[in-house]
Design an enzyme around this catalytic site. Structure first.
Site, PDB file in Angstrom:
ATOM      1  N   ARG B  42       0.995  -1.217   0.069  1.00 14.29           N
ATOM      2  CA  ARG B  42      -0.213   0.047   0.179  1.00 14.29           C
ATOM      3  C   ARG B  42       0.981   1.221   0.120  1.00 14.29           C
ATOM      4  NH1 ARG B  42      -4.609  -1.899   4.360  1.00 14.29           N
ATOM      5  NH2 ARG B  42      -5.712  -3.114   2.856  1.00 14.29           N
ATOM      6  N   THR B  43       0.343   2.571  -0.385  1.00 13.77           N
ATOM      7  CA  THR B  43       0.957   3.506  -0.318  1.00 13.77           C
ATOM      8  C   THR B  43       1.253   3.896   0.656  1.00 13.77           C
ATOM      9  OG1 THR B  43       0.037   4.122  -2.563  1.00 13.77           O
ATOM     10  CG2 THR B  43       1.126   5.788  -1.458  1.00 13.77           C
ATOM     11  N   GLN B  44       2.540   4.005   1.464  1.00 14.96           N
ATOM     12  CA  GLN B  44       2.839   4.433   2.739  1.00 14.96           C
ATOM     13  C   GLN B  44       3.734   5.865   2.610  1.00 14.96           C
ATOM     14  OE1 GLN B  44       1.490   3.074   5.381  1.00 14.96           O
ATOM     15  NE2 GLN B  44       0.752   1.380   4.415  1.00 14.96           N
ATOM     16  N   GLN B  45       4.274   6.148   1.523  1.00 11.48           N
ATOM     17  CA  GLN B  45       4.655   7.292   1.359  1.00 11.48           C
ATOM     18  C   GLN B  45       4.811   7.623  -0.324  1.00 11.48           C
ATOM     19  OE1 GLN B  45       8.897   7.601   2.088  1.00 11.48           O
ATOM     20  NE2 GLN B  45       9.600   5.511   0.934  1.00 11.48           N
TER      21      GLN B  45
END
Lengths: 255, 266
Positions: B42-45
């Site tokens: 998942r997009t964490q940054q």
């Protein structure tokens, strides 16, 4: 977007996406014998940035119920949207508006349903009960609630609530000899207290200001009693029974 | 060779983010890891990022500006990226944050537009509808802990009404007569407010353009993740127009007179 401070970057850290933020502002409600006043400022902020000077936090639910939401604005807007939806369904099913105490219980169940991923929102519900009395219900983010005579919540709660305790509940005040404190205050006094609360909170709290929105719900048969010409007042609705709802908009300092 | 660009060009001890490269100061974990620990990424940054978007209301509608840079950490990676995107006939959406997430948003909105056109029901999506759709999408994704890492400005003009509103990765929304995302919220927003607040119905197209150009110039001077090449979108009763890329006049002669830090000896 929040500027990172150097302390928090000084040590490497495991970082997870944080689905919450805090959008400032303050809300406040006071119940009278036959009226209820629900107010909120209109500033929305994040950190030191003002996002907008006008984002309403106080919403008309029915002709006799008003809900104020404060905390994480995205959760607040979603929560109000869902409450309004449930009230519409109720109206279609029962051909009448949901009574205030039922709305209060509905809000408690809706909040507790999200106990393990809460709406980060403090709710204050104000309005007129079926018996014609003015009422205020206050909630915590997971649904604990109680009926009270007055409540402040949000960024300046710690500034406003002690003032209310003193002015509404007469805490730390001795009544003059042979007299007693009134259990309910007149509308005119309540409005002055609300306006003073917000002008003072605006002076001392950076997240409060820009604009003030005050909703006034009147019980059936009750008039404004000389308050008709007060500045910024606007009538929203009159029910068939004669309950009336007003909104009053004022400016607060924008600095 | 270290293949992770967020590690490049940094001091060795960069647990301390001395250069304030936020929001991309996090270094990826390059050590061994359990392949099956998290099967889904998942997009964490954000990785490839766009910086500020600016927008103001003016007499005839709404005007928006964004530069053409997509950065890869501190590397100016893609220098011809459109961050202003037309949706339907009345709306422009401008994006800061992760550019791959923005391209996904463009794809979603394209699908949506096709569905709406196919319906042939006489209804057209305006800026209000697109903003509502985007705010629901962004809030739904944050609630799944799988956000689209963007701050979006949505501007438009339909049925004689201007519209300008914001939505970000948390689903937070608001509207005002001037809006700015990213560093623009700190640097350009005060300038925009000073120029616009209370004058929304007076400002001409030429003046609006000058206000935005001046703000973009300040951003170029001060925001290390910005570029001197940008586009302006105008949305009015005449419809949507997004300009070609433009260069700004900048002056650097003052730099040699700066004393007190840097390489000069006196």
């Amino acid at each position: 977007m929040i500027m990172p401070d150097m302390d928090s970057l000084a040590h490497p850290q495991e970082r997870r996406f944080n689905p919450y933020t805090e959008n400032g502002g303050t809300i406040l409600a006071i119940a009278g014998a036959d009226f209820s006043v629900i107010a909120g400022d209109t500033r929305q902020s994040e950190g030191y940035s003002i996002q907008t000077r006008y984002a309403p936090k106080v919403f008309r639910l029915t002709d006799r119920a008003v809900l104020a939401v404060n905390g994480f604005a995205a959760d607040g807007n979603m929560f109000v949207k869902k409450v309004k939806q449930r009230l519409e369904w109720y109206h279609h099913a029962h051909a009448k508006d949901m009574p205030l105490r039922a709305i209060a219980r509905l809000i408690q169940t809706m909040l507790y349903a999200r106990r393990f991923f809460p709406y980060y929102v403090y709710n204050i519900l104000g309005g007129i009960e079926e018996d014609g009395t003015g009422a205020v219900y206050s909630f915590d983010p997971v649904g604990s609630y109680e009926r009270e005579a007055c409540r402040a919540a949000g960024a300046a709660q710690s500034l406003v609530q002690p003032f209310l305790d003193n002015q509404i509940y007469f805490k730390n005040q001795e009544a003059a000899q042979g007299t007693s404190h009134p259990s309910h205050l007149p509308l005119e006094t309540v409005l002055s207290i609300v306006i003073d609360s917000f002008t003072s909170a605006t002076e001392r709290h950076i997240e409060v200001g820009d604009g003030l929105e005050i909703f006034i719900a009147l019980s059936k048969g009750r008039t404004l009693q000389g308050m008709e010409s007060i500045r910024g007042l606007q009538e929203l609705t009159v029910t068939e029974d004669g309950e009336r709802l007003f909104v009053m908009r004022r400016d607060l300092k924008k600095d | 060779m270290d293949h992770f660009p967020t590690n490049w060009g940094r001091p060795r001890n960069d647990a301390f983010d001395a250069y304030a490269t936020y929001p991309i100061h996090q270094r990826p974990y390059n050590g061994p890891k359990d392949t099956f620990a998290d099967g889904v990424q998942r997009t964490q940054q954000p990785i490839v990022t766009g910086t500020s978007v600016l927008a103001i209301k003016y007499k005839d509608g709404v005007m928006m500006a964004a530069d053409n840079l997509a950065s890869y950490g501190s590397l100016a990676r893609f220098k011809d990226v459109q961050r202003l995107h037309q949706v339907g006939n009345y709306t422009v959406i401008g994006a800061g944050g992760d550019m791959s997430d923005f391209q996904y948003i463009q794809y979603i909105l394209e699908e949506l537009s096709i569905d709406e056109i196919s319906a042939q029901d006489g209804h057209e999506l305006g800026p209000i509808e697109i903003h509502e759709y985007m705010s629901q999408l962004m809030y739904a994704r944050r609630s799944k802990m799988n956000p689209l890492w963007n701050s979006l400005l949505i501007g438009g003009f339909k049925d004689g009404k201007r519209f300008l509103s914001y939505v970000d990765l948390l689903g937070t929304t608001y509207s005002a007569s001037t809006l700015a995302t990213g560093y623009g919220a700190f640097i350009a927003q005060p300038l925009l407010r000073k120029a616009v607040e209370g004058r929304e119905d007076v400002i001409t197209e030429e003046e609006a353009r000058k206000i935005l150009e001046d703000s973009m110039r300040v951003l170029f001077y001060r925001d290390a993740r910005s570029m001197n090449k940008f586009q302006i979108a105008t949305i009015s009763s005449a419809g949507v127009s997004i300009s070609d890329s433009m260069q700004l006049e900048t002056a650097w002669s003052f730099a040699e007179n700066i004393r007190g830090y840097g390489a000069q000896t006196q």
